[in-house]
Enzyme design. Structure first.
Site, mmCIF file in Angstrom:
data_model
loop_
_atom_site.group_PDB
_atom_site.id
_atom_site.type_symbol
_atom_site.label_atom_id
_atom_site.label_comp_id
_atom_site.label_asym_id
_atom_site.label_seq_id
_atom_site.Cartn_x
_atom_site.Cartn_y
_atom_site.Cartn_z
ATOM 1 N N LYS A 111 0.827 -1.208 0.000
ATOM 2 C CA LYS A 111 0.000 0.000 0.000
ATOM 3 C C LYS A 111 0.859 1.255 0.000
ATOM 4 C CE LYS A 111 -4.182 -1.950 1.901
ATOM 5 N NZ LYS A 111 -5.042 -2.156 3.045
ATOM 6 N N LYS A 193 -8.387 -9.464 -6.386
ATOM 7 C CA LYS A 193 -9.339 -9.807 -5.346
ATOM 8 C C LYS A 193 -10.587 -8.920 -5.470
ATOM 9 C CE LYS A 193 -9.596 -9.749 -0.323
ATOM 10 N NZ LYS A 193 -8.945 -9.472 0.932
ATOM 11 N N LYS A 196 -14.240 -3.312 -3.350
ATOM 12 C CA LYS A 196 -15.021 -2.151 -3.777
ATOM 13 C C LYS A 196 -14.144 -1.145 -4.521
ATOM 14 C CE LYS A 196 -18.894 0.412 -2.160
ATOM 15 N NZ LYS A 196 -19.730 0.822 -1.084
#
Ligand code: SF4
Length: 326
Positions: A111, A193, A196
């Site tokens: 990230k 994966k 959203k």
């Protein structure tokens, strides 16, 4: 009875990736162990966000969880920020967590590489996760494979704190992973994966027509170009969704029809749609009922928070006492 703890981010409407990857398992587990399920809103503020949106998403997630089958008379469901001890224990755990362990976490490395500016919250995120679990002195944590490393760090933190402050006795149990049986669910793009933020999800509350509009163009075995090309079910995300939603005889039929080019992908997806509807229609119905009775949702969250605050206060009394506070 063992105690389990698990958390979910308030990302708004539950999607089938959350459902199959975690929540469906929680619904089964709540009858086998003392279960605490938490909507982890403090975890959700690491990136930029809108406060009103956070409120709405938290509520929508709670509604989805109850509709999916979390029973507030059996399990405790609550919002993390309703129990302030989570952040207090996280601060304490900051002081026993080695920086190198945090920097080694795969999720942090992934990230942080994609961010222009990295805040300390992203690095310390697994410490808050450890505090979430330890506050309830949970024995087991249902997790997907991608969370195993964070849980291992939680075990390290428990061990270090125990060694420093608990004397001969173990105050915090080292929580064990309870691997979620469903493999991680890929998105409709078949690439990453289901999430959203990737825009590749099917929402649990979407209508039959909306689901079909997403399933119809969803990626399948790329080698099945013509209907007459035999396919390989194992490489196809639609097949894995069948395994999650369809009864075993249907899954077997899908595998045969695919590998012998007995049908086309659209036929296969139509059968999947029916299987999904069998499972999702009752959930959507319960969600509508809950929407019409918002007091039920408030009461469920209030009673979950009340019970969890009691456990959290008790834990913190023990922590403060052993650390020389109060
Ligand atoms: S027939 Fe079904 S399992 Fe086979 S490639 Fe098409 S969608 Fe996937």
């Amino acid at each position: 009875m063992a105690r389990i703890f698990s958390g979910i981010q308030p990302s708004g409407e539950l999607h089938i990736g959350n459902y199959l990857g975690a929540v469906k398992n929680w619904v089964a587990l709540q009858h086998t162990a003392e279960s605490i399920f938490c909507i982890v809103d403090y975890h959700a503020i690491i990136g930029a966000y809108e406060p009103d949106q956070l409120r709405a998403r938290r509520r929508e997630m709670a509604l989805g969880l109850l509709a999916a089958g979390i029973d507030p008379d059996v399990a405790s469901l609550f919002v993390q920020s309703d129990v302030p001890e989570h952040t207090e224990l996280a601060w304490i755990f900051n002081t026993v967590t080695p920086l190198g362990e945090l920097e080694r976490q795969t999720q942090f490395k992934d990230k942080s590489q994609r961010m222009e500016s990295v805040n300390a919250g992203l690095l310390n995120y697994p410490i808050l996760q450890a505090a979430d679990i330890m506050l309830y002195r949970a024995d087991q944590v249902p997790v997907g494979e991608d969370q195993i490393q964070h849980l291992e760090l939680a075990r390290v933190i428990a061990r270090r704190w125990n060694a420093q402050f608990a004397g001969e006795q173990e105050f915090f149990p080292e929580p064990k992973p309870l691997l979620t049986p469903t493999r991680r669910i890929m998105g409709l793009d078949g690439q990453s994966k289901m999430s959203k933020s990737m825009g590749n999800t099917i929402g649990m509350m979407e209508s039959r027509d909306e689901i079909w509009a997403k399933l119809r163009p969803a990626v399948t075995d790329p080698k099945r170009i013509k209907k007459t090309d035999p396919g390989t079910p194992e490489v196809c995300n639609i097949y894995h969704l069948h395994r999650a939603f369809s009864p075993p005889p249907t899954v077997e039929h899908v595998a045969v029809q695919c590998s012998t080019a007995g049908w086309g992908c659209i036929d296969c997806k139509k059968v999947l749609l029916e299987s999904m509807e069998t499972e999702l229609v009752p959930i959507r119905t319960r969600a509508e009922e809950l929407r019409a009775q918002p007091d039920r949702l408030d009461a469920a969250l209030a009673s979950g928070a009340e019970k969890c605050r009691g456990i959290a206060r008790e834990t913190m009394r023990g922590v403060r006492d052993r650390m020389g506070f109060g």
